[in-house]
Motif scaffolding. Structure first.
Motif, PDB file in Angstrom:
ATOM      1  N   GLN A  55     -97.874 -62.039 -79.792  1.00  0.00           N
ATOM      2  CA  GLN A  55     -97.852 -60.687 -80.323  1.00  0.00           C
ATOM      3  C   GLN A  55     -98.635 -59.736 -79.435  1.00  0.00           C
ATOM      4  OE1 GLN A  55     -95.920 -59.612 -82.541  1.00  0.00           O
ATOM      5  NE2 GLN A  55     -96.688 -57.516 -82.610  1.00  0.00           N
ATOM      6  N   ARG A  58     -96.300 -58.684 -76.751  1.00  0.00           N
ATOM      7  CA  ARG A  58     -95.345 -57.677 -77.239  1.00  0.00           C
ATOM      8  C   ARG A  58     -96.004 -56.311 -77.329  1.00  0.00           C
ATOM      9  NH1 ARG A  58     -94.631 -61.805 -81.273  1.00  0.00           N
ATOM     10  NH2 ARG A  58     -92.962 -63.237 -80.663  1.00  0.00           N
ATOM     11  N   GLU A  59     -97.239 -56.300 -77.813  1.00  0.00           N
ATOM     12  CA  GLU A  59     -97.951 -55.027 -77.964  1.00  0.00           C
ATOM     13  C   GLU A  59     -98.228 -54.381 -76.617  1.00  0.00           C
ATOM     14  OE1 GLU A  59     -98.379 -53.412 -80.603  1.00  0.00           O
ATOM     15  OE2 GLU A  59     -98.017 -54.905 -82.151  1.00  0.00           O
ATOM     16  N   TYR A  61     -96.400 -54.223 -74.145  1.00  0.00           N
ATOM     17  CA  TYR A  61     -95.213 -53.589 -73.571  1.00  0.00           C
ATOM     18  C   TYR A  61     -94.375 -52.861 -74.612  1.00  0.00           C
ATOM     19  CZ  TYR A  61     -96.618 -56.133 -69.483  1.00  0.00           C
ATOM     20  OH  TYR A  61     -97.353 -56.601 -68.422  1.00  0.00           O
ATOM     21  N   ARG A  62     -94.988 -52.554 -75.719  1.00  0.00           N
ATOM     22  CA  ARG A  62     -94.301 -51.747 -76.734  1.00  0.00           C
ATOM     23  C   ARG A  62     -94.389 -50.281 -76.320  1.00  0.00           C
ATOM     24  NH1 ARG A  62     -95.602 -52.908 -82.840  1.00  0.00           N
ATOM     25  NH2 ARG A  62     -93.857 -54.308 -82.521  1.00  0.00           N
ATOM     26  N   GLY A  69     -87.295 -53.612 -79.625  1.00  0.00           N
ATOM     27  CA  GLY A  69     -88.261 -54.560 -79.102  1.00  0.00           C
ATOM     28  C   GLY A  69     -89.019 -54.060 -77.895  1.00  0.00           C
ATOM     29  N   ALA A  70     -89.900 -54.921 -77.393  1.00  0.00           N
ATOM     30  CA  ALA A  70     -90.721 -54.559 -76.248  1.00  0.00           C
ATOM     31  C   ALA A  70     -89.888 -54.557 -74.967  1.00  0.00           C
ATOM     32  CB  ALA A  70     -91.886 -55.534 -76.116  1.00  0.00           C
ATOM     33  N   ARG A  71     -90.268 -53.679 -74.054  1.00  0.00           N
ATOM     34  CA  ARG A  71     -89.582 -53.583 -72.770  1.00  0.00           C
ATOM     35  C   ARG A  71     -90.597 -53.390 -71.655  1.00  0.00           C
ATOM     36  NH1 ARG A  71     -84.131 -52.772 -72.437  1.00  0.00           N
ATOM     37  NH2 ARG A  71     -83.020 -52.653 -74.419  1.00  0.00           N
ATOM     38  N   ARG A  78     -88.269 -60.627 -74.407  1.00  0.00           N
ATOM     39  CA  ARG A  78     -88.149 -61.472 -75.601  1.00  0.00           C
ATOM     40  C   ARG A  78     -89.230 -62.543 -75.540  1.00  0.00           C
ATOM     41  NH1 ARG A  78     -82.390 -63.891 -75.934  1.00  0.00           N
ATOM     42  NH2 ARG A  78     -83.078 -64.386 -78.065  1.00  0.00           N
ATOM     43  N   VAL A  79     -90.212 -62.437 -76.422  1.00  0.00           N
ATOM     44  CA  VAL A  79     -91.363 -63.340 -76.412  1.00  0.00           C
ATOM     45  C   VAL A  79     -91.268 -64.283 -77.601  1.00  0.00           C
ATOM     46  CG1 VAL A  79     -93.870 -63.517 -76.368  1.00  0.00           C
ATOM     47  CG2 VAL A  79     -92.738 -61.512 -75.362  1.00  0.00           C
TER      48      VAL A  79
END
Length: 345
Positions: A55, A58-59, A61-62, A69-71, A78-79
């Protein structure tokens, strides 16, 4: 840039995520349309399990748009976090590790074209999967750090940690210049004071990013936006610090963002609470603007009657965290003089 590959794969513990990991992910993302990241360890961390570490990635690259989703740039990230009871032990042989990943990918119908790694096992792993391999800073020359070093002494390697991750470990990356933060209720003069001080001292200041995103989303913030605001604001501070001279002035910090999280949603993400808790370490001095300037309703703020409550809540929070602060009052010129005298700038 047109992606070289369709799907890339990165596998690791990411315990804890550091700048070397970010270099790996960002290098990979520049070459693929989709990047799949597997996060796991066995045995795993009791306090920072794979799901938590995933997580954090993800955060990191949010972006402002949270719908898909995150990029990393244009690359979809995709994590996946795998629990310790479903993966081989870390001590298992290479074949066991490679076979597990191959079988997991097949079950998920994921077909990577390339594996990116910063480890010696990378080429053999990619060969087993039947993909290309790209090595990234295997010698750790670009980012001289490892997860093992961070786990052993987070404070010693804080410079290699993103501020969001560093906060979860209770440390703060060293700053190029002292960060000075201004807190206060709505319409208490923080932005005006920061701008005036930056001009007077010939340096930079960082506007409140939460206000920026609030306006961009027409006031419709979601719960997930609050942690993103704190993370992005910290990044903007670090970027401005590279341009600043002697001192950096910051309008608001993660502590106030945490208060807004409770105000709007009656809860706060643990990662955001951690960022709020290290404010006493991140900022060399904290100033609180007294809510005594004329109230200006710009269409985004709450009612004037709320200012007094907000002011008291900010003071309570600072005292709870044991963060010393200086109260500034009066006109803009008087407040500038008070701050410069306290900082001797």
């Amino acid at each position: 840039m047109t992606p070289v590959y369709s799907t890339g794969l990165v596998v690791g513990k990411f315990w804890s995520p550091h700048r070397g990991h970010q270099l790996l992910l960002e290098t990979a993302a520049a070459q693929v349309a989709e990047l799949v990241v597997l996060v796991y360890a066995n045995p795993d961390s009791a306090t920072q399990p794979a799901a938590v570490r995933a997580q954090w990635l993800r955060e990191l690259y949010r972006g402002d748009e949270l719908t898909d989703g995150a990029r990393i740039g244009r690359t979809l990230l995709r994590v996946f976090a795998l629990s310790a009871d479903e993966v081989p032990p870390d001590a298992a042989d290479d074949y066991t590790q490679r076979a597990f990943v191959r079988q997991w990918l097949a079950r998920q119908h994921i077909k990577p074209d390339v594996v990116f790694s910063s480890e010696a096992y990378g080429p053999g792993f990619a060969e087993h999967l039947g993909t290309d391999h790209v090595a990234v800073d295997v010698a750790r020359l670009t980012v001289p750090v490892s997860g093992t070093l961070v786990r052993a002494d987070p404070a010693a390697y804080a410079e290699f940690l993103h501020p969001l991750v560093a906060a979860q470990l209770g440390v703060v990356p060293p700053a190029a210049v002292p960060y000075v933060v201004f807190l206060g209720a709505e319409s208490s003069g923080k932005s005006t004071l920061c701008a005036a001080l930056a001009e007077a001292c010939g340096t930079e200041w960082v506007p409140e990013y939460g206000r920026t995103l609030h306006e961009q989303k027409n006031g419709n913030l979601d719960f997930e936006d609050l942690l993103y605001i704190a993370r992005r604001h910290a990044e903007l501070e670090d970027e401005a610090a590279a341009r600043a001279h002697n001192v950096l002035f910051c309008d608001t910090n993660a502590a106030t963002t945490a208060l807004y999280s409770y105000y709007y949603f009656h809860r706060c993400d643990p990662a955001l609470r951690a960022m709020a808790a290290v404010g006493g370490q991140r900022y060399a001095h904290t100033f609180v603007c007294a809510p005594t300037v004329p109230f200006e309703q710009d269409g985004w703020r709450g009612p004037e009657a709320l200012r007094s409550f907000q002011h008291g809540t900010i003071l309570m929070q600072l005292e709870f965290y044991g963060i010393p602060y200086t109260l500034v009052e009066g006109t803009v010129a008087e407040r500038v003089a008070q701050v410069r005298a306290a900082l001797q700038v």
